[in-house]
Design a protein around this motif. Structure first.
Motif, PDB file in Angstrom:
ATOM      1  N   SER A 187      -4.658 -17.972  34.544  1.00 22.34           N
ATOM      2  CA  SER A 187      -4.435 -19.168  33.727  1.00 22.34           C
ATOM      3  C   SER A 187      -2.944 -19.320  33.449  1.00 22.34           C
ATOM      4  O   SER A 187      -2.153 -18.389  33.655  1.00 22.34           O
ATOM      5  CB  SER A 187      -5.206 -19.062  32.410  1.00 22.34           C
ATOM      6  OG  SER A 187      -4.606 -18.086  31.566  1.00 22.34           O
ATOM      7  N   THR A 188      -2.547 -20.484  32.970  1.00 24.19           N
ATOM      8  CA  THR A 188      -1.128 -20.704  32.649  1.00 24.19           C
ATOM      9  C   THR A 188      -0.643 -19.709  31.612  1.00 24.19           C
ATOM     10  O   THR A 188       0.433 -19.114  31.754  1.00 24.19           O
ATOM     11  CB  THR A 188      -0.920 -22.137  32.131  1.00 24.19           C
ATOM     12  OG1 THR A 188      -1.343 -23.070  33.138  1.00 24.19           O
ATOM     13  CG2 THR A 188       0.546 -22.394  31.816  1.00 24.19           C
ATOM     14  N   SER A 189      -1.452 -19.483  30.583  1.00 17.60           N
ATOM     15  CA  SER A 189      -1.063 -18.540  29.520  1.00 17.60           C
ATOM     16  C   SER A 189      -0.930 -17.122  30.068  1.00 17.60           C
ATOM     17  O   SER A 189       0.064 -16.430  29.804  1.00 17.60           O
ATOM     18  CB  SER A 189      -2.091 -18.564  28.389  1.00 17.60           C
ATOM     19  OG  SER A 189      -2.142 -19.830  27.777  1.00 17.60           O
ATOM     20  N   GLY A 190      -1.928 -16.696  30.841  1.00 11.86           N
ATOM     21  CA  GLY A 190      -1.901 -15.341  31.381  1.00 11.86           C
ATOM     22  C   GLY A 190      -0.753 -15.130  32.354  1.00 11.86           C
ATOM     23  O   GLY A 190      -0.044 -14.105  32.300  1.00 11.86           O
ATOM     24  N   ARG A 191      -0.530 -16.108  33.249  1.00 13.58           N
ATOM     25  CA  ARG A 191       0.556 -15.986  34.226  1.00 13.58           C
ATOM     26  C   ARG A 191       1.915 -15.932  33.523  1.00 13.58           C
ATOM     27  O   ARG A 191       2.795 -15.143  33.917  1.00 13.58           O
ATOM     28  CB  ARG A 191       0.491 -17.154  35.204  1.00 13.58           C
ATOM     29  CG  ARG A 191       1.406 -17.049  36.414  1.00 13.58           C
ATOM     30  CD  ARG A 191       0.956 -15.979  37.407  1.00 13.58           C
ATOM     31  NE  ARG A 191      -0.387 -16.182  37.886  1.00 13.58           N
ATOM     32  CZ  ARG A 191      -0.727 -17.021  38.864  1.00 13.58           C
ATOM     33  NH1 ARG A 191       0.189 -17.763  39.455  1.00 13.58           N
ATOM     34  NH2 ARG A 191      -1.974 -17.114  39.270  1.00 13.58           N
ATOM     35  N   ASN A 192       2.080 -16.747  32.493  1.00 10.80           N
ATOM     36  CA  ASN A 192       3.344 -16.724  31.752  1.00 10.80           C
ATOM     37  C   ASN A 192       3.577 -15.378  31.079  1.00 10.80           C
ATOM     38  O   ASN A 192       4.712 -14.887  31.020  1.00 10.80           O
ATOM     39  CB  ASN A 192       3.368 -17.845  30.703  1.00 10.80           C
ATOM     40  CG  ASN A 192       3.552 -19.214  31.321  1.00 10.80           C
ATOM     41  OD1 ASN A 192       4.032 -19.342  32.457  1.00 10.80           O
ATOM     42  ND2 ASN A 192       3.194 -20.259  30.588  1.00 10.80           N
ATOM     43  N   GLU A 193       2.507 -14.780  30.548  1.00 11.22           N
ATOM     44  CA  GLU A 193       2.637 -13.469  29.915  1.00 11.22           C
ATOM     45  C   GLU A 193       3.037 -12.403  30.937  1.00 11.22           C
ATOM     46  O   GLU A 193       3.881 -11.546  30.664  1.00 11.22           O
ATOM     47  CB  GLU A 193       1.329 -13.082  29.228  1.00 11.22           C
ATOM     48  CG  GLU A 193       1.083 -13.793  27.916  1.00 11.22           C
ATOM     49  CD  GLU A 193       2.133 -13.440  26.878  1.00 11.22           C
ATOM     50  OE1 GLU A 193       2.240 -12.260  26.501  1.00 11.22           O
ATOM     51  OE2 GLU A 193       2.879 -14.354  26.465  1.00 11.22           O
ATOM     52  N   LEU A 194       2.434 -12.444  32.107  1.00 14.47           N
ATOM     53  CA  LEU A 194       2.776 -11.469  33.141  1.00 14.47           C
ATOM     54  C   LEU A 194       4.215 -11.652  33.612  1.00 14.47           C
ATOM     55  O   LEU A 194       4.930 -10.668  33.853  1.00 14.47           O
ATOM     56  CB  LEU A 194       1.813 -11.594  34.322  1.00 14.47           C
ATOM     57  CG  LEU A 194       0.370 -11.160  34.041  1.00 14.47           C
ATOM     58  CD1 LEU A 194      -0.535 -11.500  35.230  1.00 14.47           C
ATOM     59  CD2 LEU A 194       0.294  -9.661  33.745  1.00 14.47           C
ATOM     60  N   LEU A 195       4.659 -12.901  33.733  1.00 14.41           N
ATOM     61  CA  LEU A 195       6.054 -13.149  34.118  1.00 14.41           C
ATOM     62  C   LEU A 195       7.006 -12.658  33.030  1.00 14.41           C
ATOM     63  O   LEU A 195       8.079 -12.119  33.324  1.00 14.41           O
ATOM     64  CB  LEU A 195       6.260 -14.640  34.370  1.00 14.41           C
ATOM     65  CG  LEU A 195       5.633 -15.200  35.656  1.00 14.41           C
ATOM     66  CD1 LEU A 195       5.746 -16.715  35.687  1.00 14.41           C
ATOM     67  CD2 LEU A 195       6.306 -14.608  36.890  1.00 14.41           C
ATOM     68  N   ARG A 196       6.603 -12.835  31.779  1.00 11.16           N
ATOM     69  CA  ARG A 196       7.443 -12.380  30.668  1.00 11.16           C
ATOM     70  C   ARG A 196       7.610 -10.868  30.685  1.00 11.16           C
ATOM     71  O   ARG A 196       8.682 -10.336  30.341  1.00 11.16           O
ATOM     72  CB  ARG A 196       6.808 -12.821  29.339  1.00 11.16           C
ATOM     73  CG  ARG A 196       7.606 -12.439  28.101  1.00 11.16           C
ATOM     74  CD  ARG A 196       6.874 -12.857  26.834  1.00 11.16           C
ATOM     75  NE  ARG A 196       5.579 -12.204  26.680  1.00 11.16           N
ATOM     76  CZ  ARG A 196       5.414 -10.978  26.224  1.00 11.16           C
ATOM     77  NH1 ARG A 196       6.470 -10.237  25.882  1.00 11.16           N
ATOM     78  NH2 ARG A 196       4.200 -10.455  26.095  1.00 11.16           N
ATOM     79  N   LEU A 197       6.573 -10.178  31.111  1.00 10.37           N
ATOM     80  CA  LEU A 197       6.604  -8.716  31.129  1.00 10.37           C
ATOM     81  C   LEU A 197       7.347  -8.145  32.338  1.00 10.37           C
ATOM     82  O   LEU A 197       7.662  -6.955  32.367  1.00 10.37           O
ATOM     83  CB  LEU A 197       5.175  -8.166  31.123  1.00 10.37           C
ATOM     84  CG  LEU A 197       4.368  -8.395  29.840  1.00 10.37           C
ATOM     85  CD1 LEU A 197       2.908  -8.017  30.065  1.00 10.37           C
ATOM     86  CD2 LEU A 197       4.963  -7.606  28.680  1.00 10.37           C
ATOM     87  N   SER A 198       7.601  -8.978  33.345  1.00 13.76           N
ATOM     88  CA  SER A 198       8.281  -8.481  34.549  1.00 13.76           C
ATOM     89  C   SER A 198       9.743  -8.214  34.236  1.00 13.76           C
ATOM     90  O   SER A 198      10.358  -8.871  33.399  1.00 13.76           O
ATOM     91  CB  SER A 198       8.145  -9.483  35.689  1.00 13.76           C
ATOM     92  OG  SER A 198       8.726 -10.720  35.347  1.00 13.76           O
ATOM     93  N   ALA A 199      10.308  -7.228  34.920  1.00 11.46           N
ATOM     94  CA  ALA A 199      11.685  -6.811  34.666  1.00 11.46           C
ATOM     95  C   ALA A 199      12.515  -6.930  35.938  1.00 11.46           C
ATOM     96  O   ALA A 199      11.993  -6.955  37.050  1.00 11.46           O
ATOM     97  CB  ALA A 199      11.704  -5.362  34.156  1.00 11.46           C
ATOM     98  N   GLY A 200      13.839  -7.020  35.759  1.00 10.45           N
ATOM     99  CA  GLY A 200      14.730  -7.082  36.913  1.00 10.45           C
ATOM    100  C   GLY A 200      15.557  -8.348  36.905  1.00 10.45           C
ATOM    101  O   GLY A 200      15.388  -9.225  36.057  1.00 10.45           O
TER     102      GLY A 200
END
Length: 408
Positions: A125-138
């Motif tokens: 979902s949009t919410s879930g995908r945004n959360e995963l992107l927020r958690l990505s590093a680099g």
């Protein structure tokens, strides 16, 4: 979305509590890949944006026993940790053992606590995908860690409600898969028909003609996007970018958004060229992609506002009694035409063609009555394809709305 038999608020849930184990996909040497291997290797590129796993082009390998611990089991989640970060798939079995690639993270779930289908729906979902992107590093090349994913908290209903929602979403996904399969089959059927029609196998005497024998050409203007607008004006202008991205093979100007020419440009007389009429063809004369160079649209409705051909377009008009309405679009997307266009396209980074270069192209041409029969048949097929595309877009929008409503 709530079903009537369920009540109460959803609780906040940390994903890691529902994970039995997780691991990155393994790495192995390229010499272990073979044409008909014992194991299938799943990559991030084998997952659609909605998490659907496609096995059409997955590579295969022969791997030693030490890799068996990485084999996917029914119900495992796989999440892209690099590139298309966050795309989440659910493994539901395959005819061969499947091992996730190095850019996927595998999560084995406690199915007495959390539903794989429900979790996949949330992460995609949009919410879930945004959360995963927020958690990505680099920096430029971001990366997602398994520990970061397990720390993610999201709203979770009871397991029975998860399963009810999952069953409903699975039915929606089944409808989507069916429509996509229909499109695939219709597209393959049309390509087969086009190949047969223009291969010389058709019944009747067809003459071979050059483009110059059946079309006349007009000069076009060179107005940029900055000289056009979508608000108002007395004349409209076709930009080659719209041929590449917006227009179908048949252009209905009354039903298609086409930009107006800015009034100050018209005052200078810069846009006065030959108007576009019904039956005219417009080709994009520039592209970075050889498969797009010479992409064409045939005007089946020119609209009520004067229409002009603009920047990087070739404007052609059938000569009298040569081409039936609706046939030009077929002729200019035929394999024979596309093959010859790719040969004459010139350029380093950007490929280009011209009216002079395409005039020499030779193509088979049937009689006008046969052109009309072919055009009528293939137009009906195009209408069927367009209908399925609209149905697919509708179901996709319905699913997006459901997910957005659940995971705000």
């Amino acid at each position: 979305m709530r079903f009537g038999e369920f009540e109460g608020d959803w609780r906040e849930f940390r994903f890691g509590k529902g994970v039995i184990e997780s691991a990155f996909g393994p790495r192995f040497s390229s010499d272990q890949y073979v044409d008909n291997g014992a194991v299938v290797c799943l990559r991030t590129t084998d997952m659609e944006d909605d998490g659907t796993i496609s096995y059409d082009n997955v590579p295969e390998a022969n791997l030693s026993v030490e890799f068996e611990s990485h084999f996917l089991k029914l119900g495992d989640l796989v999440i892209a940790r690099s590139g298309t970060i966050g795309i989440t798939g659910l493994f539901e079995g395959y005819e061969k053992p499947v091992v996730p690639g190095a850019f996927l993270i595998r999560f084995r779930l406690n199915r007495n606590m959390i539903s794989g289908h429900f979790t996949k729906a949330y992460f995609n979902s949009t919410s879930g995908r945004n959360e995963l992107l927020r958690l990505s590093a680099g920096g430029v090349q971001k990366n997602l860690k398994g520990s970061s994913v397990k720390s993610l908290k999201f709203p979770l209903p009871t397991l029975p409600e998860q399963q009810k929602i999952a069953t409903f979403l699975t039915a929606v996904d089944g409808r989507l898969a069916g429509l996509r399969r229909q499109l695939e089959l219709l597209g393959a059927y049309k390509r087969g028909v086009m190949q047969r029609v223009f291969s010389g196998e058709s019944v009747g005497e067809w003459e071979r003609v050059t483009i110059d024998e059946v079309y006349g050409f007009f000069s076009t203007n060179s107005l940029s996007r900055a000289q056009l607008n979508y608000e108002a004006g007395d004349r409209k202008n076709i930009h080659y970018g719209d041929i590449h991205t917006k227009f179908s093979h048949h252009l209905n100007a009354s039903r298609t958004e086409i930009p107006f020419i800015n009034n100050e440009v018209i005052a200078k007389g810069a846009a006065y060229k030959q108007t576009v009429r019904v039956g005219d063809v417009l080709l994009a004369d520039a592209s970075e992609d050889v498969s797009d160079i010479g992409k064409a649209t045939e005007v089946v409705d020119a609209g009520t506002v004067p229409l002009y051909a603009g920047l990087h377009t070739i404007h052609g008009r059938p000569k009298p009694n040569k081409i039936a309405l609706g046939y030009s679009s077929l002729l200019l997307q035929s394999p024979q035409f596309r093959k010859q266009v790719s040969k004459i396209a010139q350029g380093a980074k950007v490929l280009g063609i011209s009216p002079t270069s395409i005039k020499r192209i030779k193509l088979p041409l049937p009689s006008l009555p046969e052109q009309r029969r072919i055009a009528t048949f293939l137009r009906a097929l195009d209408d069927r394809i367009a209908l399925v595309e609209r149905q697919l877009a509708g179901v996709e929008a319905f699913k997006r709305g459901l997910l957005q409503g659940m995971f705000v």
